[in-house]
Design a protein around this motif. Sequence first.
Motif, PDB file in Angstrom:
ATOM      1  N   MET A 185      34.582 -42.376  39.778  1.00 48.48           N
ATOM      2  CA  MET A 185      34.911 -43.569  39.018  1.00 48.48           C
ATOM      3  C   MET A 185      35.869 -44.466  39.781  1.00 48.48           C
ATOM      4  O   MET A 185      36.415 -45.388  39.224  1.00 48.48           O
ATOM      5  CB  MET A 185      35.602 -43.160  37.717  1.00 48.48           C
ATOM      6  CG  MET A 185      34.663 -42.707  36.649  1.00 48.48           C
ATOM      7  SD  MET A 185      33.164 -43.643  36.640  1.00 48.48           S
ATOM      8  CE  MET A 185      33.773 -45.305  36.386  1.00 48.48           C
ATOM      9  N   SER A 186      36.137 -44.134  41.015  1.00 48.50           N
ATOM     10  CA  SER A 186      37.189 -44.884  41.664  1.00 48.50           C
ATOM     11  C   SER A 186      36.726 -46.322  41.838  1.00 48.50           C
ATOM     12  O   SER A 186      35.576 -46.618  42.113  1.00 48.50           O
ATOM     13  CB  SER A 186      37.558 -44.225  42.970  1.00 48.50           C
ATOM     14  OG  SER A 186      36.991 -44.901  44.024  1.00 48.50           O
ATOM     15  N   PRO A 191      42.211 -45.129  41.617  1.00 49.68           N
ATOM     16  CA  PRO A 191      42.408 -45.317  40.184  1.00 49.68           C
ATOM     17  C   PRO A 191      43.661 -44.568  39.735  1.00 49.68           C
ATOM     18  O   PRO A 191      44.037 -43.576  40.349  1.00 49.68           O
ATOM     19  CB  PRO A 191      41.162 -44.685  39.574  1.00 49.68           C
ATOM     20  CG  PRO A 191      40.677 -43.726  40.587  1.00 49.68           C
ATOM     21  CD  PRO A 191      41.116 -44.220  41.923  1.00 49.68           C
ATOM     22  N   PRO A 192      44.290 -45.077  38.698  1.00 47.21           N
ATOM     23  CA  PRO A 192      45.497 -44.389  38.221  1.00 47.21           C
ATOM     24  C   PRO A 192      45.155 -43.004  37.682  1.00 47.21           C
ATOM     25  O   PRO A 192      44.075 -42.790  37.143  1.00 47.21           O
ATOM     26  CB  PRO A 192      45.997 -45.301  37.102  1.00 47.21           C
ATOM     27  CG  PRO A 192      44.811 -46.097  36.686  1.00 47.21           C
ATOM     28  CD  PRO A 192      43.923 -46.226  37.884  1.00 47.21           C
ATOM     29  N   THR A 193      46.043 -42.062  37.877  1.00 49.66           N
ATOM     30  CA  THR A 193      45.802 -40.714  37.363  1.00 49.66           C
ATOM     31  C   THR A 193      46.585 -40.469  36.081  1.00 49.66           C
ATOM     32  O   THR A 193      46.405 -39.467  35.415  1.00 49.66           O
ATOM     33  CB  THR A 193      46.204 -39.651  38.390  1.00 49.66           C
ATOM     34  OG1 THR A 193      47.538 -39.926  38.795  1.00 49.66           O
ATOM     35  CG2 THR A 193      45.280 -39.679  39.592  1.00 49.66           C
ATOM     36  N   THR A 210      39.557 -43.186  33.994  1.00 52.40           N
ATOM     37  CA  THR A 210      39.323 -41.933  33.274  1.00 52.40           C
ATOM     38  C   THR A 210      40.594 -41.464  32.568  1.00 52.40           C
ATOM     39  O   THR A 210      40.532 -40.949  31.451  1.00 52.40           O
ATOM     40  CB  THR A 210      38.841 -40.853  34.258  1.00 52.40           C
ATOM     41  OG1 THR A 210      37.730 -41.393  34.970  1.00 52.40           O
ATOM     42  CG2 THR A 210      38.387 -39.611  33.531  1.00 52.40           C
ATOM     43  N   MET A 229      40.860 -42.990  29.227  1.00 50.38           N
ATOM     44  CA  MET A 229      39.935 -42.401  28.244  1.00 50.38           C
ATOM     45  C   MET A 229      40.465 -41.060  27.762  1.00 50.38           C
ATOM     46  O   MET A 229      40.375 -40.725  26.589  1.00 50.38           O
ATOM     47  CB  MET A 229      38.549 -42.231  28.866  1.00 50.38           C
ATOM     48  CG  MET A 229      37.883 -43.540  29.232  1.00 50.38           C
ATOM     49  SD  MET A 229      36.164 -43.229  29.690  1.00 50.38           S
ATOM     50  CE  MET A 229      36.113 -43.899  31.314  1.00 50.38           C
ATOM     51  N   GLU A 230      41.025 -40.293  28.704  1.00 52.61           N
ATOM     52  CA  GLU A 230      41.555 -38.977  28.318  1.00 52.61           C
ATOM     53  C   GLU A 230      42.751 -39.124  27.384  1.00 52.61           C
ATOM     54  O   GLU A 230      42.935 -38.328  26.465  1.00 52.61           O
ATOM     55  CB  GLU A 230      41.929 -38.169  29.563  1.00 52.61           C
ATOM     56  CG  GLU A 230      40.688 -37.633  30.264  1.00 52.61           C
ATOM     57  CD  GLU A 230      40.985 -36.915  31.576  1.00 52.61           C
ATOM     58  OE1 GLU A 230      42.156 -36.861  31.987  1.00 52.61           O
ATOM     59  OE2 GLU A 230      40.017 -36.427  32.183  1.00 52.61           O
ATOM     60  N   ILE A 276      34.669 -35.616  26.574  1.00 49.78           N
ATOM     61  CA  ILE A 276      33.281 -36.038  26.813  1.00 49.78           C
ATOM     62  C   ILE A 276      32.798 -36.987  25.722  1.00 49.78           C
ATOM     63  O   ILE A 276      32.036 -37.914  25.976  1.00 49.78           O
ATOM     64  CB  ILE A 276      32.332 -34.808  26.941  1.00 49.78           C
ATOM     65  CG1 ILE A 276      30.891 -35.252  27.245  1.00 49.78           C
ATOM     66  CG2 ILE A 276      32.329 -33.944  25.681  1.00 49.78           C
ATOM     67  CD1 ILE A 276      30.676 -35.903  28.570  1.00 49.78           C
ATOM     68  N   TYR A 318      34.008 -40.323  26.750  1.00 52.29           N
ATOM     69  CA  TYR A 318      33.237 -40.872  27.880  1.00 52.29           C
ATOM     70  C   TYR A 318      31.888 -41.389  27.385  1.00 52.29           C
ATOM     71  O   TYR A 318      31.385 -42.407  27.843  1.00 52.29           O
ATOM     72  CB  TYR A 318      32.962 -39.810  28.961  1.00 52.29           C
ATOM     73  CG  TYR A 318      34.158 -39.044  29.468  1.00 52.29           C
ATOM     74  CD1 TYR A 318      35.407 -39.658  29.619  1.00 52.29           C
ATOM     75  CD2 TYR A 318      34.053 -37.696  29.825  1.00 52.29           C
ATOM     76  CE1 TYR A 318      36.500 -38.935  30.086  1.00 52.29           C
ATOM     77  CE2 TYR A 318      35.138 -36.975  30.295  1.00 52.29           C
ATOM     78  CZ  TYR A 318      36.352 -37.591  30.415  1.00 52.29           C
ATOM     79  OH  TYR A 318      37.421 -36.880  30.875  1.00 52.29           O
ATOM     80  N   GLU A 319      31.287 -40.644  26.481  1.00 52.85           N
ATOM     81  CA  GLU A 319      29.976 -41.044  25.955  1.00 52.85           C
ATOM     82  C   GLU A 319      30.042 -42.441  25.342  1.00 52.85           C
ATOM     83  O   GLU A 319      29.184 -43.275  25.568  1.00 52.85           O
ATOM     84  CB  GLU A 319      29.511 -40.059  24.863  1.00 52.85           C
ATOM     85  CG  GLU A 319      29.027 -38.730  25.371  1.00 52.85           C
ATOM     86  CD  GLU A 319      28.392 -37.886  24.263  1.00 52.85           C
ATOM     87  OE1 GLU A 319      27.375 -37.261  24.519  1.00 52.85           O
ATOM     88  OE2 GLU A 319      28.915 -37.862  23.125  1.00 52.85           O
ATOM     89  N   THR A 363      30.814 -45.321  27.954  1.00 50.70           N
ATOM     90  CA  THR A 363      29.721 -45.681  28.854  1.00 50.70           C
ATOM     91  C   THR A 363      28.526 -46.276  28.111  1.00 50.70           C
ATOM     92  O   THR A 363      27.589 -46.746  28.730  1.00 50.70           O
ATOM     93  CB  THR A 363      29.221 -44.442  29.635  1.00 50.70           C
ATOM     94  OG1 THR A 363      28.844 -43.425  28.707  1.00 50.70           O
ATOM     95  CG2 THR A 363      30.295 -43.907  30.559  1.00 50.70           C
ATOM     96  N   TYR A 381      32.947 -52.232  27.616  1.00 47.18           N
ATOM     97  CA  TYR A 381      33.935 -51.418  28.324  1.00 47.18           C
ATOM     98  C   TYR A 381      33.589 -51.445  29.801  1.00 47.18           C
ATOM     99  O   TYR A 381      32.452 -51.163  30.190  1.00 47.18           O
ATOM    100  CB  TYR A 381      33.937 -49.984  27.800  1.00 47.18           C
ATOM    101  CG  TYR A 381      34.298 -49.894  26.340  1.00 47.18           C
ATOM    102  CD1 TYR A 381      35.537 -50.339  25.889  1.00 47.18           C
ATOM    103  CD2 TYR A 381      33.391 -49.385  25.409  1.00 47.18           C
ATOM    104  CE1 TYR A 381      35.864 -50.284  24.543  1.00 47.18           C
ATOM    105  CE2 TYR A 381      33.710 -49.320  24.066  1.00 47.18           C
ATOM    106  CZ  TYR A 381      34.946 -49.761  23.629  1.00 47.18           C
ATOM    107  OH  TYR A 381      35.265 -49.711  22.310  1.00 47.18           O
ATOM    108  N   LEU A 394      33.951 -49.921  33.446  1.00 46.36           N
ATOM    109  CA  LEU A 394      34.296 -48.608  34.010  1.00 46.36           C
ATOM    110  C   LEU A 394      34.857 -48.736  35.421  1.00 46.36           C
ATOM    111  O   LEU A 394      35.172 -47.734  36.061  1.00 46.36           O
ATOM    112  CB  LEU A 394      33.067 -47.696  33.981  1.00 46.36           C
ATOM    113  CG  LEU A 394      32.474 -47.532  32.569  1.00 46.36           C
ATOM    114  CD1 LEU A 394      31.145 -46.803  32.603  1.00 46.36           C
ATOM    115  CD2 LEU A 394      33.445 -46.798  31.643  1.00 46.36           C
TER     116      LEU A 394
END
Lengths: 687, 208, 421
Positions: free
Chosen positions: B1-2, B8-10, B55, B58-59, B70, B73-74, B77, B82, B84
């Motif tokens: 997803m980068s 991307p931020p972690t 990501t 989203m988490e 998940i 994420y579903e 996407t 949104y 990505l």
Amino acid sequence: MPKLTIDDSEVEVEPGFTVLQACEQAGIEIPRFCYHERLSIAGNCRMCLVEMKRSPKPVAACAMPAADGMVIRTNTPAVEKTRKAVMEFLLINHPLDCPICDQAGECDLQDQAMAYGLDHGRYRETKRAVKDKNFGPLIKAVMTRCIHCTRCIRFSTEIAGVQELGATGRGENMEVGTYVEKALASELSGNMIDLCPVGALTSAPYAFRARSWELRKTESVDVMDAVGSNIRVDVRGAEVMRILPRLNEDVNEDWISDKSRFACDGLRYQRLDRPYLRDGGKLRPATWDEAFAAVAEKVKATKARGIAAIAGDTADCEAMTALKDLMAALGSPHLDCRQDGAHLDASHRAGYLFNTSIAGIEQADACLLIGTNPRVEAPIVNARLRKRFLAGGFPVALIGKKTDLTFSHKHLGTTPNVLDKVASGAHPFAKVLNKAKRPMLILGMGALARQDGAAILAAARKIAEDSGMVNDGWNGFNVLHTAAARVGGLDLGFLPGKMGGRDVAGILDGAGMGEVEIVYLLAADEIDMDRLGGAFVIYQGHHGDAGAGRADVILPGGAYTEKNATYVNTEGRAQVARLAAYPPGEAREDWKIVRALSAVLGKPLPFDSLQQVRARMAEINANFAHTGVVAAPWGTFGEEGRLDPAPFASRLANFYMTDPISRASPTMAKCTEAFVNPARRRTGTDG
Amino acid sequence: MSGETGMPPTDFAFTSGNKKLAKAAVAKYPKGRQASAVMPLLFLAQRQSGGWLPTAAMEHVAGILDMPPIRVYEVATFYSMYNLGPVGKHHVQVCTNLSCWLMGSDEVADSCRKTLGVDFGETTEDGLFTLSEVECLGACVNAPMMQIGDDYFEDLDVTATEGILNVLKGGGTPKPGPQGAREGCEPAGGLTTLTEKPEAQGERSGEA
Amino acid sequence: MTERVLLKNTANPDFHRIDACLAAEGYQGLTKALRKFSPEEIIQLVTDSKLRGRGGAGFATGLKWSFVPKETERPKYLCCNADEGEPGTFKDREIIEKDPHILIEGMAIAAYALGVETGYIYVRGEFDFGARRLEEAIREAYREGYLGKNIRASGFNFDLHVFRGAGAYICGEETALIESIEGKRGQPRLKPPFPAIEGLYGCPTVVNNVETLACIPHILLRGADWFKGIGPEDSPGTKLYCLSGHVRNPGVYELPMGIALRHLVEKHGGGTHSGKKIKAVIPGGVSAPMLPESDLDIDMDFASLAAAGTMLGSGGVIVMDETTCIVRVAMRTIGFFHHESCGKCTPCRDGLYWASKLLKRLEAGKGKKGDVEELERLCGNIFGNTFCPLGDGAAMALRAAIKHFRDEFVYHVEKGKCMVS
């Protein structure tokens, strides 16, 4: 009961049936990809469309409830055209790479394309391609082949209870996956391979190893836990290529655990394929005659009470019968089948069985788990518990190590003190059990294989009695075993004899003190070999594991896929494993080894055929005379006593390695690395 | 997803302001149905992350709503709003669906390409603009149109499009809505339906 | 008979504010409903009015409401479908932005009739301005006591919230909309069970379009007979027609149901903006099969259009003049449905993928012999076989384009270029 007309014949079906089920009952096969009787209905593949009178459009048979007076047609040109249309659509983005696909030969898409596919492709545009995904060491994912039936997603979400797999993207870009790269961590993940109707999910260890039509298929039972899952062993030449589940509604339904499925590559490594003798401190290959002679020489020089035998966790009933009779003939009372020292009481069969039965879980309405983690000890039982949980109205509580069971439950505590409270009725969960009509409890080896095991057994019996778990037609008292051999051993009385017979601890103590001079290990590898002292160790088994390493004489036997052998599962169900491949080299079926040895020892056993051994088994215990389960009469078992306040410990540290076969399996080693001791965090924060 | 720019931020956590908004969003739904708030929370997270969803964001949303990641994420996407991957400060979305195309969205799109120097799906080097082609935005009456950020710009032609983009380039705020004389989607020729005489059923077809 | 009903106040730029509404007849329908009618009487009134849903399918609203169980322990829900996304449609936006209170009032009345205490308005995500207007209007309605607990001292409670979509046309399908509110991918659900029995959170749910709900207060105030008196007998009322494309006066026109399409396009729309001849008109959003100019003498109501093989749909009328390449129209239309297909079922996911690729190739001048027949076959293989109506709409639209303008498709195949431009 709704009555409907299907293709001009009238069918009466159970209320709640779908049109597809009604068609099946009428003997009409409806093609399908997404529908699976154990999963929720998706209705997305559209392969099962049929005509319904008064409906302008065809209806999905899998999703349409059968109703009285319905008129269904499945054999019209329009239905045929629809099936062909759906098939063609499914194939336009399918790579058609059957020659390099492991699913070929047992692929639903391939089979149905034979019936509904065109003989040539009309699609002239470019195909969609999807990047392969890494689902871990067990499942090989070639997602370009995916037809988006979502069976795998529904399985992992509904049956396995692990929410990691999903559908991302929309329309053409919809992909089945985990979004972030992630190995699928479930003890049941391999079942997705069976469910996948195409070659998108195939077995990683089996990749490119065989074609389905080259395999010889043998129906058998699994010994990786005490569930006795029904399996099919697929063999090419002398090699077990793979193991698949075999339907048994009462036991494993359509599923098996990942260990049952994937540990079989351990059958290729570390095998004992000839007898060995310890000579000058080192094991050297020997002939059967030499090995038997060495045993005979030692036995002759030893008093009867200096001989002991321990049956391991995968020992079969025939071999245990032979060894028990041989020990009796030699005059030794020292034998035991409880390697872990579990305080199981064989006085009443109900005291060591999973009395409710696995299928019976679905009738229960409350459950108390004591010192067990069914998710790793018996994933199939856990799946049944989850199934019952999802149906609603099933409070579950756990006394033991806190864990994720895949369904929600109350964690009451980790120590026997809580058990005491429930037993005395002081704990709120006692009321839950009391109120329930069909309550159950499951007692694990983590509760019994400890000093106070007998007292815990008694306390559990008290809970069962006080909360009405044992009544007409219902027995909610359950022992969940982890060893495939255990119930068979208990049924056969492979236990210390009355005249001061030693149990496993006694044997080990005796060996340490020199009182026990000969220890016969029948596939027993889970004891502390260092405690055997100077004893002469006979190891009969199939793998070069702990027992063989300590042995003075090695008698090579067969693994569970290499013999016709009986195992009794945790429910008390006697089932037969069948010879799928011959034992390697000079190794032999185990009961025959003991029989041959008995002759050399001058105590020939009175049976020469499998039939005769089995007759002897039925003579010892009538339960061997039939195959189902019989309700065991209740009795008083266990010994009331003080409970040790130490917390219950889990018996299985690593689900993937619990016996010589799984310890020898490269696949199980990979799983251990991926799921149990991950070197780095498994969940990447981005993909 | 980068993304295209850097790593991307972690880590991600809502600001205290967004935390409050998230709480208010969850409160709209019955107890135990907090998953209903996943879409509004993803919007908040997207806004806070500069217009896209790493990501980690989203988490974070999954954690707040007690959802398996998940399932988040579903959702993220599935819906086209949104993003990505990183997008420019101004996300220029040109509708090219039927009514807009009939009324000249090709010219509007070309004008965007020329003015910004990027094609659909690309971001300008200065990170100021991302140009996207989108499906019908429900403003066909004022076709052709585009959406920039939250605002609709309607009744476009080449000049108007260039003008809007140049205002944004210069750091200004262009006037949203129809770029001609109309207010919203009232009929272009003025009102015609308040002034009519009643018609009988039969008359109408004859009249036509 | 042609007075404006739904849009009568939209010319007032302040009508989105509750004080402007209350100064007119705002919330009088709700007040009347609470004072004078029982819930059953309102359902009967709506049934008597013969109001049919304005979202596209034209299902009788009163009948839809009557499916909701009266006695149930589960909560019931009312959802407003404001996920306006059918290309050519922009009517709901007009109500949402300019007269949001009529929608709120309509929902409150419906909620009272259905025994609902919670409602959600599913607004498409891109309508930022409209959503903010609605939220502001809801705040005002709470403040003035038309929403919330014990509305107008009647004992009736109703909470209303705005739910914003995030870019998915499919969420206009009612079960996909429900999935979306539950925080899932907007994929349609199996029916049965129908939402009236098991909808949002597994509870009885009604989903109505904005325009449908906006009719309710007027029916309450003026009666079923008044409503029935407008337009044709089996689908009465006024209708918001959206005129766009090659038309001189694009706009939202409120006219009786059943007005002639030619009248709408030529009189109200002023004909084509270029003065060129009309080639074809799409009568109800891009999923409605197009009609060639020769077929414009048709009444704009559910039955007449259905008889002509097309549909009223959402009332999105798109006019195309003679310079329009129908192959490109078809490509753009199928491109839209391909983009918006949720991916759930095979015929829609893979069929539209195929059709879209083929049309792109054809439009680009790389057509091959047999392509037109292939497209027709694809339409036949998609239509009727999909999980929800999205695939059907695409197939119908493409089929009509080929049926009426086959020569243009053939020309593309044979000459590798367009016939008209």
